[in-house]
Design a protein around this motif. Structure first.
Motif, PDB file in Angstrom:
ATOM      1  N   GLY A 230       0.790  -1.219   0.000  1.00 57.31           N
ATOM      2  CA  GLY A 230       0.000   0.000   0.000  1.00 57.31           C
ATOM      3  C   GLY A 230       0.822   1.268   0.000  1.00 57.31           C
ATOM      4  N   GLN A 231       2.073   1.182  -0.427  1.00 61.51           N
ATOM      5  CA  GLN A 231       2.931   2.363  -0.466  1.00 61.51           C
ATOM      6  C   GLN A 231       2.921   2.971  -1.872  1.00 61.51           C
ATOM      7  OE1 GLN A 231       3.954   3.461   2.623  1.00 61.51           O
ATOM      8  NE2 GLN A 231       2.607   1.728   3.038  1.00 61.51           N
ATOM      9  N   LEU A 232       3.600   4.119  -2.027  1.00 59.35           N
ATOM     10  CA  LEU A 232       3.408   4.922  -3.231  1.00 59.35           C
ATOM     11  C   LEU A 232       4.654   5.716  -3.576  1.00 59.35           C
ATOM     12  CD1 LEU A 232       1.335   6.161  -5.315  1.00 59.35           C
ATOM     13  CD2 LEU A 232       0.816   7.861  -3.556  1.00 59.35           C
ATOM     14  N   ILE A 233       4.983   5.726  -4.863  1.00 58.59           N
ATOM     15  CA  ILE A 233       5.986   6.657  -5.402  1.00 58.59           C
ATOM     16  C   ILE A 233       5.212   7.750  -6.130  1.00 58.59           C
ATOM     17  CG2 ILE A 233       8.117   6.864  -6.746  1.00 58.59           C
ATOM     18  CD1 ILE A 233       8.068   3.742  -6.933  1.00 58.59           C
ATOM     19  N   GLU A 234       5.502   9.011  -5.837  1.00 57.71           N
ATOM     20  CA  GLU A 234       4.752  10.087  -6.478  1.00 57.71           C
ATOM     21  C   GLU A 234       5.597  11.349  -6.620  1.00 57.71           C
ATOM     22  OE1 GLU A 234       1.366  11.405  -4.188  1.00 57.71           O
ATOM     23  OE2 GLU A 234       2.271  10.789  -2.304  1.00 57.71           O
ATOM     24  N   THR A 235       5.035  12.333  -7.277  1.00 63.57           N
ATOM     25  CA  THR A 235       5.588  13.687  -7.497  1.00 63.57           C
ATOM     26  C   THR A 235       7.037  13.631  -7.970  1.00 63.57           C
ATOM     27  OG1 THR A 235       6.085  13.929  -5.116  1.00 63.57           O
ATOM     28  CG2 THR A 235       3.940  14.707  -5.876  1.00 63.57           C
ATOM     29  N   GLU A 236       7.941  14.346  -7.255  1.00 61.86           N
ATOM     30  CA  GLU A 236       9.308  14.516  -7.750  1.00 61.86           C
ATOM     31  C   GLU A 236      10.049  13.196  -7.897  1.00 61.86           C
ATOM     32  OE1 GLU A 236       8.062  16.154  -5.195  1.00 61.86           O
ATOM     33  OE2 GLU A 236       7.993  18.274  -5.806  1.00 61.86           O
ATOM     34  N   GLU A 237       9.783  12.235  -7.009  1.00 62.55           N
ATOM     35  CA  GLU A 237      10.471  10.950  -7.119  1.00 62.55           C
ATOM     36  C   GLU A 237      10.040  10.198  -8.367  1.00 62.55           C
ATOM     37  OE1 GLU A 237      11.940   9.492  -2.789  1.00 62.55           O
ATOM     38  OE2 GLU A 237       9.911   8.888  -3.373  1.00 62.55           O
ATOM     39  N   LEU A 238       8.770  10.277  -8.704  1.00 63.73           N
ATOM     40  CA  LEU A 238       8.301   9.626  -9.923  1.00 63.73           C
ATOM     41  C   LEU A 238       8.913  10.290 -11.155  1.00 63.73           C
ATOM     42  CD1 LEU A 238       6.462   7.221 -10.359  1.00 63.73           C
ATOM     43  CD2 LEU A 238       4.528   8.787 -10.567  1.00 63.73           C
ATOM     44  N   GLN A 239       9.036  11.603 -11.096  1.00 70.45           N
ATOM     45  CA  GLN A 239       9.668  12.336 -12.192  1.00 70.45           C
ATOM     46  C   GLN A 239      11.137  11.924 -12.334  1.00 70.45           C
ATOM     47  OE1 GLN A 239       9.691  16.619 -11.695  1.00 70.45           O
ATOM     48  NE2 GLN A 239       9.824  16.934 -13.908  1.00 70.45           N
ATOM     49  N   GLU A 240      11.812  11.731 -11.198  1.00 76.05           N
ATOM     50  CA  GLU A 240      13.222  11.342 -11.247  1.00 76.05           C
ATOM     51  C   GLU A 240      13.393   9.940 -11.834  1.00 76.05           C
ATOM     52  OE1 GLU A 240      17.192  11.163  -8.378  1.00 76.05           O
ATOM     53  OE2 GLU A 240      15.311  11.985  -7.590  1.00 76.05           O
ATOM     54  N   LEU A 241      12.422   9.060 -11.586  1.00 79.72           N
ATOM     55  CA  LEU A 241      12.506   7.723 -12.164  1.00 79.72           C
ATOM     56  C   LEU A 241      12.478   7.770 -13.686  1.00 79.72           C
ATOM     57  CD1 LEU A 241      10.269   5.415  -9.919  1.00 79.72           C
ATOM     58  CD2 LEU A 241      12.720   5.865  -9.782  1.00 79.72           C
ATOM     59  N   VAL A 242      11.669   8.660 -14.238  1.00 83.43           N
ATOM     60  CA  VAL A 242      11.634   8.810 -15.695  1.00 83.43           C
ATOM     61  C   VAL A 242      12.990   9.287 -16.199  1.00 83.43           C
ATOM     62  CG1 VAL A 242      10.560  10.003 -17.632  1.00 83.43           C
ATOM     63  CG2 VAL A 242       9.154   9.255 -15.701  1.00 83.43           C
ATOM     64  N   THR A 243      13.575  10.243 -15.499  1.00 85.10           N
ATOM     65  CA  THR A 243      14.895  10.767 -15.893  1.00 85.10           C
ATOM     66  C   THR A 243      15.949   9.674 -15.844  1.00 85.10           C
ATOM     67  OG1 THR A 243      14.314  12.965 -15.051  1.00 85.10           O
ATOM     68  CG2 THR A 243      16.654  12.484 -15.373  1.00 85.10           C
ATOM     69  N   ILE A 244      15.951   8.893 -14.771  1.00 80.77           N
ATOM     70  CA  ILE A 244      16.922   7.800 -14.648  1.00 80.77           C
ATOM     71  C   ILE A 244      16.728   6.786 -15.765  1.00 80.77           C
ATOM     72  CG2 ILE A 244      17.598   5.827 -13.219  1.00 80.77           C
ATOM     73  CD1 ILE A 244      16.871   7.570 -10.767  1.00 80.77           C
ATOM     74  N   SER A 245      15.481   6.425 -16.028  1.00 79.08           N
ATOM     75  CA  SER A 245      15.181   5.458 -17.086  1.00 79.08           C
ATOM     76  C   SER A 245      15.692   5.942 -18.433  1.00 79.08           C
ATOM     77  CB  SER A 245      13.671   5.221 -17.135  1.00 79.08           C
ATOM     78  OG  SER A 245      13.325   4.351 -18.173  1.00 79.08           O
TER      79      SER A 245
END
Length: 442
Positions: free
Chosen positions: A210-225
Motif C-alpha cells: 500500500g505504499q506509493l511513489i509520487e511527485t518529484e520521485e516519480l519524475q526522477e525515475l523517468v529521468t533515470i530510465s
C-alpha cells in the motif's frame, strides 16, 4: 529449529501441484509438461472452498479479495446493466484493441496528466488486453535477453510472469519496513548500475504494502530510465486509490505518464485498466500504454498468446473513460475507501496488531504478525486458523516472488506477514475482524 516439515500449513501448501521445493524433489507429471505454482489468491480460495466457503455465502469475510467491492458507492456512477451488441461486435477485435477504445484511453491520459505537454499519446500508444495478467504476460513475452529487476514484496502473479519466459534473468531487491517499503530513485539508480538491469517491473501504488511513489520521485525515475537506457514497466492498477493527500484533495490520481517527456522515446510502459479504478474486474478490459514500437510488439505478442480482449465490452468501455467521469469516480472512491482503511487499522490496533507501515494507497494492509504467539505469528498458519473462523486472508509468502521456487518458505522475508484487503463492503470487514478476534483468543 522449526522448519516446513514441522508445519501442517506449510506441508499443505507444498502438496499442491507446482509448489514442490524444486531443490529437493521432482513431481510426478506427464512427460514434457510443467505445472506452474499456485498464485496466492487461487490457493487461498481453493483452501477456503475446502473449508466450506462458497461465493455469496454471507457468513464468510473475504479479506483475501484482490478486487474492490463492485456495488453502489455514494457519488460514484452506477455500472452498466446491459451492453449493446452490434453485428460488427460478433467479429474478433484486433489484437491491439479497437481504435475507438485505444483513442479513449490515450485521451484520458492526455487530459488527466499531460495538458501541459507537447508530446501527446495517440491510439498508436495504446494496446487493449484481456486483463492485467494478460498485459504483464505480453510484456514478458517481448523482453529480450537482459537482466530484469523487481522488488519484494510484490504482486503474486509476477512470479509466473518472471519464470515462464526463459530469455531474461529476474533479479529481486528486498524492501524493508524500516524504509517503509519505499522504492526511492537512488535505489533504482544503484540497481541499474550494479546489477546491469535493462528493465524494471514494479507496481505503483504498491501491492501488497500500500505504499506509493509520487511527485518529484516519480519524475526522477523517468529521468533515470531515460539516461540509463533502462525500461520501466509500471503496474498502475491502483492509481485512483490514493490517500497520501488531505481529504480536500480527493480525486487526485497518480501516474508516471505525468512525467514522460516524449511518449515515443522515453522507455516507460504503463499497465492499467477497468479492473480496480473502475471497479469492473469481471470485464477483463485493460491496457498497455507506451512508445509506438512497444505497442507494435504487444500487438504481435497478443496474436500468439490470448488473441485479444472481448469485442462488445471494449465498445461498452468507451463512455466510461470520459476524464470528468473518471475524476468523479476517483474522488468518491477515495472518500469511501479511506474510511474503510481507517476502520480496519483502528480495529487491528485494538487487537494488538498495530500496522507498522499503514497504507497510503491501494486497498491492502501488509500486516506483521510477529506480535502474536507461535505458531499463529506465521502467515500460513494464521491463514489456516482464520479459515476455521470463516475469514480469508492471503499469507505473505505469496508476495515473495521466487521464480526458481528453491527457497525454504521459513526463510522468506514475508514469512510473518499476511495481506488483508479492505476491498469488501464495510459490514463484511466488521464481521471479519470480529471473527479474527475470536480466533486469536480461543
Amino acid at each position: 529449529m522449526i522448519s516446513e516439515a514441522h508445519s501442517d500449513a506449510h506441508q499443505m501448501l507444498r502438496s499442491y501441484p507446482g509448489n514442490t521445493n524444486k531443490a529437493k524433489a521432482a513431481e510426478v507429471k506427464t512427460y514434457g509438461i510443467d505445472h506452474p505454482a499456485s498464485t496466492g489468491v487461487i490457493y487461498v480460495m481453493d483452501r477456503a472452498m475446502q473449508n466450506g466457503f462458497t461465493y455469496g455465502d454471507s457468513s464468510w469475510a473475504n479479506f483475501g479479495q484482490g478486487a474492490p467491492e463492485v456495488g453502489h458507492i455514494d457519488g460514484c456512477a452506477d455500472k452498466p446493466t446491459s451492453v449493446d451488441l452490434p453485428e460488427a461486435s460478433y467479429e474478433y477485435a484486433p489484437t491491439a484493441g479497437i481504435t475507438e477504445l485505444r483513442s479513449a484511453v490515450a485521451n484520458l491520459y492526455n487530459e488527466i496528466y499531460r495538458t501541459d505537454k507537447e508530446s501527446q499519446y495517440t491510439y498508436e500508444n495504446v494496446c487493449i488486453v484481456p486483463g492485467g495478467r494478460a498485459g504483464l504476460t505480453r510484456v514478458a513475452a517481448a523482453i529480450d535477453d537482459i537482466n530484469v529487476g523487481y522488488f519484494l514484496p510484490e504482486y503474486t502473479a509476477y512470479e509466473s510472469m518472471l519464470s515462464v519466459f526463459k530469455r531474461f534473468v529476474p533479479i529481486p531487491t528486498t524492501l524493508e519496513a524500516e524504509t517503509r517499503y519505499h522504492i526511492d530513485p537512488s535505489t533504482i539508480r544503484k540497481e541499474i548500475t550494479n546489477r546491469g538491469l535493462g528493465l524494471i517491473v514494479a507496481s505503483n501504488p504498491r501491492n501488497p504494502t500500500g505504499q506509493l511513489i509520487e511527485t518529484e520521485e516519480l519524475q526522477e525515475l523517468v529521468t533515470i530510465s531515460r539516461e540509463r537506457h533502462a525500461t520501466l514497466v509500471m503496474d498502475e492498477f491502483y492509481s485512483a486509490y490514493i490517500y497520501s493527500h488531505d481529504e480536500a484533495e480527493n480525486g487526485r490520481t497518480v501516474s508516471i505518464a505525468e512525467y514522460v517527456e516524449d511518449v515515443n522515446n522515453d522507455p516507460i510502459i504503463i499497465i492499467d485498466g477497468l479492473t480496480k479504478n473502475f471497479r469492473l474486474p469481471g470485464w477483463r478490459i485493460c491496457w498497455i500504454v507506451g512508445p509506438k514500437d512497444v505497442i507494435s510488439s504487444m500487438q504481435s505478442c497478443g496474436s500468439f498468446l490470448e488473441g485479444g480482449a472481448n469485442h462488445p465490452l471494449q465498445l461498452a468501455a468507451i463512455p466510461l473513460l470520459d476524464p470528468d467521469v473518471y475524476k468523479n469516480e476517483a474522488k468518491h472512491l477515495q472518500q469511501h475507501f479511506r474510511a474503510k482503511r481507517d476502520f480496519v487499522l483502528g480495529r487491528l490496533e485494538e487487537l494488538g496488531l498495530k500496522v507498522k507501515v499503514p497504507p497510503v494507497a491501494t486497498f491492502y494492509i501488509w500486516l506483521d504478525l510477529t506480535a502474536l504467539p507461535s505458531p499463529i505469528d506465521i502467515g500460513l498458519t494464521f491463514f489456516e486458523e482464520c479459515l476455521k473462523e470463516k475469514v480469508i486472508v492471503v499469507p505473505g509468502i505469496f508476495f515473495d516472488v521466487n521464480p526458481a521456487q528453491r527457497r525454504e518458505l521459513f526463510e522468506s522475508p514475508c514469512h510473518h506477514f499476511v495481506r488483508l484487503s479492505f476491498g469488501p463492503p464495510m459490514e463484511e470487514l466488521a464481521k471479519g475482524l470480529d471473527a479474527i478476534e475470536r480466533g486469536m483468543y480461543l
